[in-house]
Enzyme design. Structure first.
Site, PDB file in Angstrom:
ATOM      1  CE  LYS A  23      -3.556   8.693   6.722  1.00 37.73           C
ATOM      2  NZ  LYS A  23      -3.798   7.237   6.453  1.00 37.73           N
TER       3      LYS A  23
ATOM      4  CE  LYS B 265      -3.492   2.776   0.369  1.00 43.20           C
ATOM      5  NZ  LYS B 265      -4.814   2.758  -0.187  1.00 43.20           N
TER       6      LYS B 265
END
Length: 305
Positions: free
Chosen positions: A243, A174
């Site tokens: 983030k 990811k």
């Protein structure tokens, strides 16, 4: 279709809520939790049950899925006083689909293993629209037999469901995805700005790029937004992407992997955030390059110095 699994679901945000709706539509019993009780109420109206805490959700389900924002929330949801670990019995399966760090994931996995709870590190790729359609790409790592148990539910959430290996492999995969998404948006923004300086029409430039050998699914999806400069209410905003890049950079430091390009992209995102534009689409980074190049963009979308 095997819909006998009772699924607990923690985190009912923009991605989590449509995932729950799809599980309900597929016939699964679903027990939900979110700190925002209004979100629980909306899904209760569709047939979901509500747990008062993550522990209560786990106690009433066979498989608990979390889809939350960051490491701190993951630790609280999984291991806190009212966390999943305190409601899950031995053999319960906990699957985290959040974009969180490999470090936090490893901590949670170890704690779950110590308590006799099975754990899968899962991740998703795709937009809110794909979540609503049940067409996400879902991948997970961990014990293969645990993946087999979760697969009936995962097949409801995604059109591609993949087992990618053991441990925290899915977390790293990811991060690879997040790094590429950020760098690609920045590269396109920088290149388009050069074209604008040279007098190339933005709409024509995008048409040629998307239809030629440099075209991609991502560019085709974003081209209409770039033409219209419609960067508000996006499926993925600067704040979230920033983030995610912070997680990428932290993993790079921990693994002694230089992340030179990613570091530069993160600074460009900082500029957007400092200007109060963190809720805009990540592809709005085009405007940062235009500003640095001294371009003004008219209401018609034409750029000039």
């Amino acid at each position: 279709m095997d819909n006998s699994l009772v699924v607990g679901f923690i985190g009912l945000g923009r991605m989590g809520a449509p995932m729950v709706a799809n599980l309900l539509s597929a016939g699964h019993q679903v027990v939900v939790y979110d700190i925002d009780r209004d979100k629980c109420a909306k899904l209760s109206a569709m047939g979901a049950k509500t747990g008062e805490t993550p522990a209560a959700v786990a106690k009433r389900s066979d498989l608990t899925i979390s889809m939350i924002m960051n490491d701190a929330i993951l630790r609280e949801v999984a291991l806190g006083v009212d966390g999943v670990i305190h409601g899950a019995g031995r053999g319960h399966l906990f699957l985290d689909l959040s974009t969180t760090s490999p470090k936090a994931t490893t901590e949670v996995a170890a704690a779950m293993e110590g308590a006799g709870v099975d754990f899968l590190c899962g991740r998703v790729a795709g937009s809110i629209g794909l979540a609503e359609k049940g067409e996400l790409t879902v991948f997970a790592s961990g014990d293969n037999s645990a993946f087999d148990r979760a697969e009936p539910a995962l097949n409801v959430l995604g059109s591609r469901v993949l087992y990618v290996g053991e441990g925290t492999v899915a977390a790293y995969l990811k991060l690879v995805h997040s790094a590429i998404v950020g760098a690609y948006a920045a590269l396109i923004g920088e290149a388009l700005t050069l074209g604008e300086i040279g007098g190339v029409d933005m709409s024509q430039m995008l048409d040629i790029l998307t239809e030629g050998p440099l075209g991609s699914i991502q560019l085709s999806l974003k081209a209409p937004m770039l033409k219209e400069r419609s960067f508000t209410d996006p499926p993925s905003d600067i704040d979230t992407a920033a983030k995610d890049l912070d997680l990428v950079l932290a993993a790079g430091r921990d693994s002694a992997v230089p992340m030179v390009l990613t570091s530069s992209v993160r600074q460009l995102m900082t500029q957007r955030q400092a200007a109060g534009l963190g809720k805009q689409d990540i592809w709005s980074i085009l405007e940062t390059f235009e500003s640095m190049a001294g371009l003004d963009v008219s209401e018609t979308g034409a750029a000039h110095r």
